[in-house]
Design a protein around this motif. Sequence first.
Motif, PDB file in Angstrom:
ATOM      1  N   GLN A  24       0.854  -1.195   0.000  1.00 41.61           N
ATOM      2  CA  GLN A  24       0.000   0.000   0.000  1.00 41.61           C
ATOM      3  C   GLN A  24       0.886   1.240   0.000  1.00 41.61           C
ATOM      4  OE1 GLN A  24      -2.206  -0.049   3.682  1.00 41.61           O
ATOM      5  NE2 GLN A  24      -0.471  -0.726   4.900  1.00 41.61           N
ATOM      6  N   SER A  42       0.426   3.673   1.672  1.00 44.40           N
ATOM      7  CA  SER A  42       0.519   4.161   3.063  1.00 44.40           C
ATOM      8  C   SER A  42       1.916   3.907   3.636  1.00 44.40           C
ATOM      9  CB  SER A  42      -0.504   3.449   3.958  1.00 44.40           C
ATOM     10  OG  SER A  42      -1.800   3.584   3.431  1.00 44.40           O
ATOM     11  N   ARG A 102       0.214  -7.271  -4.186  1.00 39.67           N
ATOM     12  CA  ARG A 102      -0.417  -8.175  -3.215  1.00 39.67           C
ATOM     13  C   ARG A 102      -0.651  -9.517  -3.881  1.00 39.67           C
ATOM     14  NH1 ARG A 102      -5.165  -4.301  -0.581  1.00 39.67           N
ATOM     15  NH2 ARG A 102      -3.784  -2.542  -0.189  1.00 39.67           N
ATOM     16  N   GLU A 133      -2.960 -11.525  -4.652  1.00 37.49           N
ATOM     17  CA  GLU A 133      -4.426 -11.485  -4.699  1.00 37.49           C
ATOM     18  C   GLU A 133      -5.006 -12.649  -5.493  1.00 37.49           C
ATOM     19  OE1 GLU A 133      -6.415  -9.527  -3.241  1.00 37.49           O
ATOM     20  OE2 GLU A 133      -5.802  -7.429  -3.291  1.00 37.49           O
ATOM     21  N   GLU A 137      -5.887  -6.992  -9.189  1.00 38.45           N
ATOM     22  CA  GLU A 137      -4.633  -7.405  -9.824  1.00 38.45           C
ATOM     23  C   GLU A 137      -3.615  -7.671  -8.723  1.00 38.45           C
ATOM     24  OE1 GLU A 137      -2.869  -8.349 -12.095  1.00 38.45           O
ATOM     25  OE2 GLU A 137      -3.319  -7.520 -14.055  1.00 38.45           O
ATOM     26  N   GLN A 147      -1.802   2.791  -6.562  1.00 37.80           N
ATOM     27  CA  GLN A 147      -2.586   3.604  -5.628  1.00 37.80           C
ATOM     28  C   GLN A 147      -2.006   5.018  -5.607  1.00 37.80           C
ATOM     29  OE1 GLN A 147      -2.385   1.869  -1.680  1.00 37.80           O
ATOM     30  NE2 GLN A 147      -4.032   0.408  -2.105  1.00 37.80           N
TER      31      GLN A 147
END
Length: 342
Positions: A170, A172, A196, A198, A205, A210
Motif C-alpha cells: 500500500q 501508506s 499483493r 491477490e 490485480e 494507488q
Amino acid sequence: MVERINELKLQAKERIGLATSSNDIENLRVEYLGKKGKVVEILKDLKNIEPEKRKEIAMVANQAKDEIEKNLELKKEEIKEKEYENKINNTKKVDLTLPTDLNIGSLHPITIVQKEVEEIFESMGFTVEDGNEVETEYNNFEAVNVPKHHPARDMQDTFWLENGQLLKTQTSAAQNRIMKKYGTPLKAIFPGRCFRNEELDASHENTFFQMEGMMIDKDVSIANLIYFMKTLLSEIFKKDVDVRLRPGYFPFVEPGFELDIKCLYCGGKGCKVCKHGGWIELCPCGMIHPNVLKMGGIDPEENSGFAFGLGLSRLAMMKYGINDLRILNSCDLRSLKQLGIK
Ligand code: FA5
C-alpha cells in the motif's frame, strides 16, 4: 652539406603540402624521418666532415628534422579535420523536427490518470512525493499502526523478500517517512505501484497503482477530507458521479471510511466489474490515527489530519470504461487503440 640539408627540408615541405591522406603523411614520415630515412642518411655522412664543422652541421640537420616533424604534424591535423568533415557531409541526415506518422506509442492510461490527479492536487497546494517499491516491514505495517500478528495484516497477502523486506502492499508505506521529512503543516500525495498476492478478478490485480494523500495541520477535519475528495472526482470525471461514504476499518485511521463510486460500467445495476453490487471501492480514507502521527514525529494534541488511499488503477478503469482491470497490465496495444489512446 648544409645546402643538401636545406634542399631536403624544402623538398619535404613541398611534398608534405601536397599530401591528401593520413596514409600519405605516414609514408612521408617514414621516407624522411624513419630509421633508414633521408635525414638519417645525411647524418651518416657527418663522420666525413672535419670535427670543427661537425657540430654546426649537426645542429642544422637537427633543426631540419624538427621542422619536417612539425610540418608533418600540422598537415596530419589538417587532413584529420578534412576527413572528419567529409564523413559528416557524407552521412545521411535526419531531420528530427519533421512530423511523423509512425506509431510511436503513448502514455499508459494509468499514467495519464495519475498525471491528471497530480495536477488537481498540485493546484490545491499539495506536493507530489515518491515512494519505494521495496519497503521495510516497519514502514509498510508497524509505522501505520499494524503491529506484528495484527489481524489486519491478513487482508494484504504480502510478497516477502529473503532479506526480510517486502514489496509494498500500500502507498501508506510512505506515510511515516514523509511525516518525518516534512513535519507540519503537510499536504502531500504519493502515487506508487503496490503488490499483493491477490486472487485475480476483473477488479483485482497482483500489481496495481494507488495514490496516497495526506493533509496534516491544526484543525484539519472530516469536512476538509470530503471537500478534497469531491473536488478530485468532479475534476477527473468532468461530471457529477455518485459517491457514498460508509464506515470502514483501517488501523491507521480513526474514524475510517470507504469512499465508493457508483459503477460507471453498469450505472449501478450490477455487473462483474462491481461484483454485482453496483458500487466500486475506490478510495478508503479517514482521520489519521494519533499513534501514526506520533510515530511520524507529530504531536496529535496539536495537530490532526486526514489520509486517503486512492485506487489509481480502478480510477483509470472507471474513467476509460474498461470492464477488466487486467487489460491495463496486458501490454496489448490493441486495447490502447480501443480506448482512443494512440
Ligand atoms: C489500503 O490500501 C489503505 N492503505 C488505504 C488507506 C489509506 C485507507 C489511507 C485509509 C487511509 P485498500 O486495501 O482498501 O486500502 O486499498 C485501497 C484501494 O486500492 C482500493 O479501494 C482499491 O481501489 C485499490 N486496490 C486494492 N487492492 C487492489 C487490487 N488487488 N487491484 C486493484 N486495485 C486494488
